[in-house]
Design an enzyme around this catalytic site. Structure first.
Site, short mmCIF file in Angstrom:
data_model
loop_
_atom_site.label_atom_id
_atom_site.label_comp_id
_atom_site.label_asym_id
_atom_site.label_seq_id
_atom_site.Cartn_x
_atom_site.Cartn_y
_atom_site.Cartn_z
N GLN A 99 0.98 -1.15 0.03
CA GLN A 99 0.28 -0.01 0.16
C GLN A 99 0.92 1.27 -0.11
O GLN A 99 0.62 2.19 -0.65
CB GLN A 99 -0.90 -0.06 1.18
N HIS A 146 1.63 3.06 -3.31
CA HIS A 146 0.33 3.71 -4.10
C HIS A 146 0.84 5.23 -4.33
O HIS A 146 0.57 5.91 -5.32
CB HIS A 146 -0.83 3.49 -3.56
N GLU A 185 -9.33 1.05 4.87
CA GLU A 185 -9.93 0.57 3.48
C GLU A 185 -9.43 -0.96 3.65
O GLU A 185 -10.35 -1.77 3.23
CB GLU A 185 -9.10 1.46 2.52
N HIS A 186 -8.29 -1.20 3.86
CA HIS A 186 -8.02 -2.91 3.82
C HIS A 186 -7.42 -3.24 5.19
O HIS A 186 -6.57 -2.44 6.11
CB HIS A 186 -6.66 -2.80 2.89
N ASP A 228 -6.80 -6.89 -4.59
CA ASP A 228 -6.38 -5.79 -5.70
C ASP A 228 -6.63 -6.08 -6.95
O ASP A 228 -7.26 -5.41 -7.83
CB ASP A 228 -5.24 -5.07 -5.40
N HIS A 282 -54.45 14.27 1.62
CA HIS A 282 -54.11 12.97 1.78
C HIS A 282 -55.30 12.08 2.63
O HIS A 282 -55.48 11.02 1.98
CB HIS A 282 -52.86 12.75 2.90
#
Length: 850
Positions: free
Chosen positions: A671, A674, A740-741, A774, A833
Site C-alpha cells: 500500500q 501507491h 480501507e484494507h 486488488d 391525503h
C-alpha cells in the site's frame, strides 16, 4: 522560506544589498565574479560553454545552486552532483521530456512560461513533487501580490527580474521589494502583529518581539532592527539606548505567521537589563567569544590573556600543546576537558585576528557546500607512519553525493496504546486533513467550462493537462483489434481475474422480488433494477490500471447497466493503453472517453455532443477527480450520484507472534507504494522488540529493492507502528480507525472475523495478501477510505442497482388500513391525503348500501 527569487538584470548595488537580507539571488557566471554576497544561484541559460570544471568551481566557492538546461542536467546528475545543488531550467512545454532520473536528481525547477497559469503550474508542481518550483513568466510587468500568494499556495514562487523590483510604491511596472516578501504573511492575533524571534548571526536567541508590515518593510530597506511596540508604535532598536542592530537576514517560518531576524547586536545587548539575551546570560562558545573580545580590548598588561594576544608564539604553542593532549585523551571526561582547552585557545587566535564564531560557521558552511573532496590524508609531518601510502582520487572530481550517506534506513514511527490519553488516541486515528472546499473551488472553473462549451473545452483541457492533442474525445465499439494487442500472459491473467470477479459479483445480483403482506389485503414488494447509464473513471498517470477497469466494469455488466462509459486519461499519442482497451471490450463498454481529471468527470456528469451523460459516476482518482465528483453530485442540473468519498490508499495490519515478518513487511509496502500520501498502520499485538526489529528490517530491505522506493520512503515517514497489549485491544483500535484494507496476521485469524465492525475489505491469514483482492480473488478493490468504512460499503453489484418498492391494496385491505392512514393525515394537517382515502371508503360504503 523563499518567497520570490530575484534575477539580477541590473547593476544596482543597493538593491543587491537589500535582497541579500531576504534570500538568494539568481546571477550569471560573469556577474558572480564581481559580487560580494555569497547566497547565489547561477543560471547557465546564456552560458553554453560552461564545463563541469566551471560548475564544480562555482559550487565549491559557495554557490547554493546552479540552474542548468535539461541536457546539462543529465550530465551533472551522472557526474554525481548532489540534487540539492541542482536546479532544472525548463520551458513549460518540455515537462513531458523530463525523465525520472532527472526529476529525482534536482531539487528545484526554474520554469519558463509565457504567462502565469496557476492550473498548469500546479500540475508541474505535482510532477516535480520533491522540488521547489520557481516560475519565470515572460511578461514585462511583475505578478500582483494576489498572484504571488496563489503561487505559494501551490508550492511555487515567482522569479522576478531586479528591473521589476523597487524601493518605491508598487505599480504596474514594478513591485516593492518588501511587498513581494510580505505577500504571504498572515497573523492570528487581534492586533495583526507577527511574533518575531530575534537571534544572533549564529542563531542564538536574543528575545521575542512583534513586527508589523510597516516595521518589516523598514527593516528590509534600511537593514536596521525595526519592530512594532504594542504600546508605542514603531520601535527602532537602539534609537535611544545606542544598542543598535544590523540585520543579517529576515525570514518567514513555514506557516508564514512569524518571523526570524538574525542580527549583529551592538552596544550593551538586546535586553533592557543590559544583557545580550532576554532569556538570561549567554553560555558556551558565545559567552567565551564575548569574554575574549572584552579582554582583547581591556585586559591589563601582564595578564595571561593579554600575553596570549600579544605573543603569537605563545598562543601558537598553546594551540599545539592542547591539540596534542586532546589526541592523547581516552576517557570521555578527559576528551571533553582537553577539547574545551583547545577551543579556548583556538577562539583566542580567531578573536586576535578579528574573527568570531559567525565567520567560523560561515567557513564551515562553505566547506559543507564543496562538491569535490581531497583524499583527506594528513600532511607528512603529522603522520605517525610516514611510509603509509596515500590514497588517490578515483576521478579528477571526487564528487560528494547525499545518496552516499549511511543513514538511509526506511523506518516507521512507533506509538503504544497503553497509557494513551483520549486526545492522544484521537490524534493517532486521524488521517491527513482533506481540504475539500479548496479543491472544489479549484475544479469548479474546469467543470463549468466543460458544462458550457462541451467537446471544445474537453479537447483544450486534455491538451493542457494530459498533454495529448486529440481530434475526437470518444471511442465507440466495436474497438479495433490492433488497439487491444497485449502480451499473452497478461491477457491470460486478465481473463482469470475477470472470471473470478464475475463469479463473485454475479452471486450478488438481486433478482428476486421481495413480497410481504403487511396486513390482510395489503401487499408490499421490493425489486431491483439496474442503473441505466454509469460512468467508470479509470486513473492514469504513473501506472496503467486495467484492474480498476475490471473492478468497476464487471459489476456494471453483471447488474445489466445499459450504457457503460469508461473514462481514462490518454497517452501522449492520444491512444489508450491496450490492457484497458481489452478490459473495456470484455465488460461491454458502450463508450471510452479519452480524458482524465475534473474535465472527464464533468463530461460524464453533464454530457456533451459526443460524450454520453451518465446517472452515476464510479472510480478512484486524485484530489482533482474527487473534488469534481463531490461538486457534480450536489448540482441538481447534473442529476448524477457518485459511488463514495475517496482519499489516499490505506492498509492496517494486525500481527501477533505467529506473523511472518517478511509477509507483514510486504503487505505494508504494497500500500505504501501507491503514493506519498498512502496511509500504512501496523498494530503489533504483544510483539517482542526483536520481532518488531525484524519487521522493520524487512520493511527497509524490501523497500530498497522496489522501483518506487522514493514514494515508499515518503509514505512510510507518515506511517506508524501501534503497540497493543491484546488482540481485543488491537481490533478495537482497528474498528475505530475503519481502514480501507484490514489484514489479519493472527493465530486462528478466521475466528476474529466476527469482531470486525468497520473495514472496507478484510484479508484473513498469512496467505491472503491484499494484492489478491486488488487484482483477482473476486472481491472488489474500490473501497471506502479515510475512515468512511464506518458508514460506506465497497463497490459491489448492488452499487449498480437501485431498488423500487410497490404496494397493492385490495378493497378489504383498504377498509382495514384506510382509517389508520386518514387519522395520521389528519394529525399532520394534510387534508388532501386524508381525502384520497376517505373518498374511496365512502365509495365502498355507498356500493355496500345500494
Amino acid at each position: 522560506m523563499s518567497i520570490f527569487l530575484p534575477l539580477l538584470d541590473s547593476q544596482d548595488s543597493e538593491l543587491v544589498q537589500v535582497l541579500a537580507r531576504i534570500g538568494p539571488i539568481v546571477v550569471s557566471p560573469s556577474q558572480f565574479a564581481d559580487l560580494p554576497h555569497n547566497r547565489y544561484y547561477i543560471t547557465l541559460e546564456n552560458s553554453p560553454d560552461a564545463t563541469l570544471d566551471h560548475i564544480l568551481s562555482w559550487l565549491n566557492d559557495g554557490v547554493e545552486k546552479v540552474i542548468v538546461p535539461l541536457t546539462l542536467a543529465k550530465e551533472l546528475i551522472g557526474a554525481g552532483i548532489p540534487s540539492e545543488r541542482l536546479c532544472l531550467l525548463l520551458d513549460v512545454g518540455n515537462v513531458s521530456a523530463v525523465s525520472d532520473t532527472v526529476r529525482n536528481g534536482v531539487s528545484g525547477v526554474f520554469l519558463k512560461t509565457p504567462a502565469i497559469d496557476i492550473d498548469l503550474i500546479s500540475s508541474v508542481s505535482k510532477f516535480f513533487a520533491n522540488s521547489a518550483i520557481h516560475v519565470f513568466p515572460a511578461t514585462t510587468s511583475p505578478p500582483t501580490i494576489f498572484t504571488i500568494r496563489r503561487l505559494l499556495a501551490i508550492g511555487a514562487n515567482p522569479a522576478l527580474p531586479t528591473s521589476q523590483l523597487t524601493f518605491s510604491a508598487t505599480s504596474t511596472d514594478c513591485i516593492n521589494v518588501a511587498d513581494a516578501f510580505l505577500a504571504p504573511i498572515v497573523s492570528d492575533r487581534p492586533d495583526g502583529l507577527f511574533p518575531t524571534v530575534v537571534s544572533t548571526e549564529t542563531g542564538h536567541s536574543l528575545g521575542l518581539v512583534y513586527s508589523s508590515i510597516e516595521s518589516v518593510r523598514e527593516s528590509i530597506i534600511t537593514g536596521k532592527g525595526v519592530y512594532q511596540s504594542r504600546k508605542h508604535g514603531l520601535w527602532r532598536k537602539g534609537e535611544t539606548s545606542g544598542a543598535t542592530q544590523e540585520v543579517v537576514s529576515i525570514q518567514l517560518d513555514c506557516d508564514s505567521d512569524s518571523l526570524e531576524f538574525r542580527v549583529k547586536q551592538h552596544g550593551a545587548g538586546f535586553c533592557h537589563l543590559n544583557r545580550q539575551s532576554c532569556f538570561g546570560e549567554i553560555s558556551g562558545l558565545p559567552a567565551l567569544e564575548s569574554t575574549l573580545r572584552s579582554r582583547l580590548a581591556s585586559a591589563p598588561t601582564g595578564s595571561y590573556t593579554r600575553r596570549l594576544f600579544d605573543d603569537s608564539s605563545l598562543l601558537q604553542s598553546k594551540i599545539m600543546e592542547e591539540a596534542d593532549e586532546l589526541c592523547r585523551a581516552v576517557e570521555k571526561k578527559d576528551v571533553a576537558f582537553e577539547a574545551a582547552d583547545l577551543l579556548y585557545f583556538a577562539l583566542a587566535k580567531c578573536v586576535q585576528a578579528g574573527i568570531g564564531i559567525a565567520e567560523i560557521e560561515q567557513s564551515l558552511d562553505a566547506k559543507a557546500k564543496r562538491v569535490t573532496r581531497r583524499p583527506g590524508n594528513a600532511k607528512p609531518q603529522w603522520l605517525k607512519r610516514p611510509d603509509t601510502k596515500s590514497s588517490t582520487p578515483t576521478s579528477p572530481h571526487q564528487v560528494f553525493s547525499t545518496s552516499q550517506k549511511s543513514d538511509t534506513r526506511i523506518r516507521m514511527r512507533t506509538s503504544d496504546l497503553t497509557g494513551l490519553t483520549p486526545a492522544e488516541r484521537t490524534q493517532l486515528l486521524k488521517r491527513p486533513v482533506l481540504k475539500s472546499d479548496e479543491m472544489i473551488n479549484k475544479v469548479k472553473p474546469i467543470v463549468d467550462d466543460v458544462r458550457t462549451r462541451g467537446d471544445a473545452a474537453l479537447l483544450e483541457l486534455t491538451a493542457k493537462f494530459d498533454k495529448a492533442k486529440l481530434t475526437s474525445t470518444v471511442i465507440f465499439p466495436p474497438f479495433a483489434p490492433e488497439t487491444m494487442q497485449i502480451d499473452p500472459a497478461v491477457r491470460a491473467a486478465i481473463d482469470q481475474a475477470y472470471s473470478n470477479i464475475h463469479k463473485f459479483h454475479a452471486a450478488q445480483v438481486d433478482q428476486d422480488t421481495l413480497v410481504v403482506e403487511t396486513m390482510p389485503g395489503v401487499v408490499c414488494s421490493r425489486f431491483a433494477r439496474p442503473i441505466g447509464r454509469v460512468g467508470l473513471y479509470i486513473p492514469g498517470g504513473t501506472a496503467i490500471l486495467p484492474s480498476t477497469a475490471l473492478m468497476l466494469g464487471i459489476p456494471a455488466q453483471v447488474a445489466g447497466c445499459k450504457e457503460i462509459v469508461l473514462s481514462t486519461p490518454p497517452r501522449a499519442d492520444g491512444s489508450i493503453s491496450p490492457e484497458v482497451m481489452y478490459v473495456a471490450h470484455r465488460v461491454g463498454a458502450s463508450a471510452i472517453l479519452k480524458a482524465g481529471g475534473a474535465q472527464a468527470v464533468a463530461a460524464m456528469a453533464y454530457g456533451t455532443a459526443t460524450v454520453p451523460k451518465v446517472d452515476k459516476i464510479f472510480g478512484p482518482g486524485n484530489q482533482w477527480v474527487t473534488a469534481a465528483k463531490m461538486l457534480v453530485q450536489n448540482d441538481t442540473d447534473a442529476l448524477v450520484s457518485i459511488d463514495m468519498p475517496a482519499g489516499p490508499s490505506e492498509v492496517l495490519v494486525i500481527a501477533d507472534h505467529t506473523a511472518n515478518p517478511s509477509f507483514v513487511a510486504a503487505d505494508l509496502l504494497s500500500q505504501a507504494e501507491h503514493g506519498v500520501d498512502s496511509q500504512v498502520v501496523l498494530v503489533a499485538v504483544s510483539l517482542t522488540l526483536e520481532k518488531l526489529a525484524e519487521i522493520e528490517r524487512e520493511v527497509d530491505v524490501q523497500a530498497h529493492a522496489l522501483s518506487r522506493v522514493e514514494i515508499v520512503r515518503e509514505s512510510i515517514l507518515k506511517s506508524v507502528i501501534v503497540k497493543a497489549s491484546s488482540t481485543e485491544e488491537a481490533i478495537a483500535f482497528s474498528n475505530d480507525y475503519a481502514p480501507e484494507h484490514l489484514i489479519l496476521h493472527l493465530k486462528d485469524a478466521q475466528e476474529h472475523l466476527a469482531s470486525i465492525e468497520n473495514a472496507g475489505s478484510v484479508f484473513v491469514g498469512q496467505y491472503t495478501p491484499e494484492s489478491c483482492g486488488d487484482y483477482a480473488s473476486g472481491t472488489n478493490h474500490t473501497l471506502p477510505t479515510n475512515g468512511y468504512a464506518r458508514q460506506f460499503s465497497g463497490v459491489s453489484t448492488s452499487s449498480f442497482q437501485k431498488h423500487i418498492t410497490s404496494q397493492q391494496i385490495s378493497l378489504e385491505g383498504l377498509k382495514q388500513l384506510g382509517p389508520v392512514v386518514a387519522t395520521l393525515a389528519d394529525c399532520e394537517g394534510l387534508d388532501a391525503h386524508a381525502n384520497a382515502v376517505r373518498i374511496r371508503l365512502r365509495a365502498i360504503q355507498s356500493s355496500i348500501d345500494t
